[in-house]
Write an enzyme that holds these catalytic residues in place. Sequence first.
Site, short mmCIF file in Angstrom:
data_model
loop_
_atom_site.label_atom_id
_atom_site.label_comp_id
_atom_site.label_asym_id
_atom_site.label_seq_id
_atom_site.Cartn_x
_atom_site.Cartn_y
_atom_site.Cartn_z
N TYR A 51 22.34 -8.39 5.25
CA TYR A 51 22.16 -9.84 5.01
C TYR A 51 23.19 -10.69 5.74
O TYR A 51 23.43 -11.84 5.34
CB TYR A 51 22.20 -10.11 3.51
N ASN A 114 14.11 -11.38 -6.54
CA ASN A 114 12.73 -11.73 -6.22
C ASN A 114 11.88 -10.53 -5.80
O ASN A 114 10.96 -10.66 -4.99
CB ASN A 114 12.69 -12.86 -5.18
N HIS A 117 11.77 -7.67 -0.44
CA HIS A 117 12.17 -8.31 0.82
C HIS A 117 11.05 -8.09 1.83
O HIS A 117 10.41 -7.05 1.82
CB HIS A 117 13.46 -7.68 1.35
N GLU A 128 15.66 -4.48 11.29
CA GLU A 128 15.76 -3.99 9.91
C GLU A 128 15.19 -2.58 9.77
O GLU A 128 15.72 -1.76 8.99
CB GLU A 128 15.05 -4.97 8.97
P1 CMP Z 1 15.08 -12.19 0.95
O1 CMP Z 1 13.70 -12.46 1.44
O2 CMP Z 1 15.46 -10.75 0.81
O3 CMP Z 1 16.16 -12.91 1.90
C1 CMP Z 1 17.38 -13.43 1.44
C2 CMP Z 1 17.57 -13.28 -0.03
O4 CMP Z 1 18.60 -14.07 -0.60
C3 CMP Z 1 16.31 -13.75 -0.73
O5 CMP Z 1 15.26 -12.88 -0.50
C4 CMP Z 1 16.81 -13.86 -2.18
O6 CMP Z 1 16.88 -12.58 -2.80
C5 CMP Z 1 18.26 -14.32 -1.98
N1 CMP Z 1 18.47 -15.73 -2.29
C6 CMP Z 1 19.21 -16.20 -3.32
N2 CMP Z 1 19.25 -17.53 -3.31
C7 CMP Z 1 18.55 -17.96 -2.24
C8 CMP Z 1 18.25 -19.23 -1.71
N3 CMP Z 1 18.68 -20.36 -2.28
N4 CMP Z 1 17.49 -19.28 -0.59
C9 CMP Z 1 17.05 -18.14 -0.01
N5 CMP Z 1 17.32 -16.90 -0.48
C10 CMP Z 1 18.05 -16.80 -1.59
#
Ligand code: CMP
Length: 139
Positions: A51, A114, A117, A128
Amino acid sequence: MSGNITLTMIKPDAVKNNYIGAILAKINEAGFKIKAMKYTKLSVEQAREFYAVHKDRPFYNDLVEFMTSGPIVAAILEKENAVEDFRKLIGATNPADAEEGTIRKLYAESMQNNAVHGSDSDENANIEANFHFSKTERF
Ligand code: CMP
């Protein structure tokens, strides 16, 4: 095969909530083939690297803590238009905004937790995929 793969991780919240099977079923039903898969747990170093693009965002440290809090399932998925189609299947980053029937609407806990990914571009899908899998782990 550029453009035909995406990288997914079933995140620690969804693993903890016993949604691995349900999420994989959705992925297969939507026509994705599994090219590679592993059940693993990210180290802090790995999560920070994966990340790194978000390293200046306020949620970065919490995200790393969450992503290292338990095991995940990482997989390379193959389908025509994989990145875009998978993002439609999983729904918006925030499950509150995700469409009905999407994986995040069904299985996510919150914006951070969430459930899954999905790569956001073909370029990142390849980066990735290479992060998680060697050539001999892909079929
Ligand atoms: P992902 O698609 O894995 O990419 C970045 C991750 O950061 C996202 O899913 C969430 O799990 C996390 N995240 C937490 N807060 C935020 C935010 N405000 N905006 C985007 N991603 C977030």
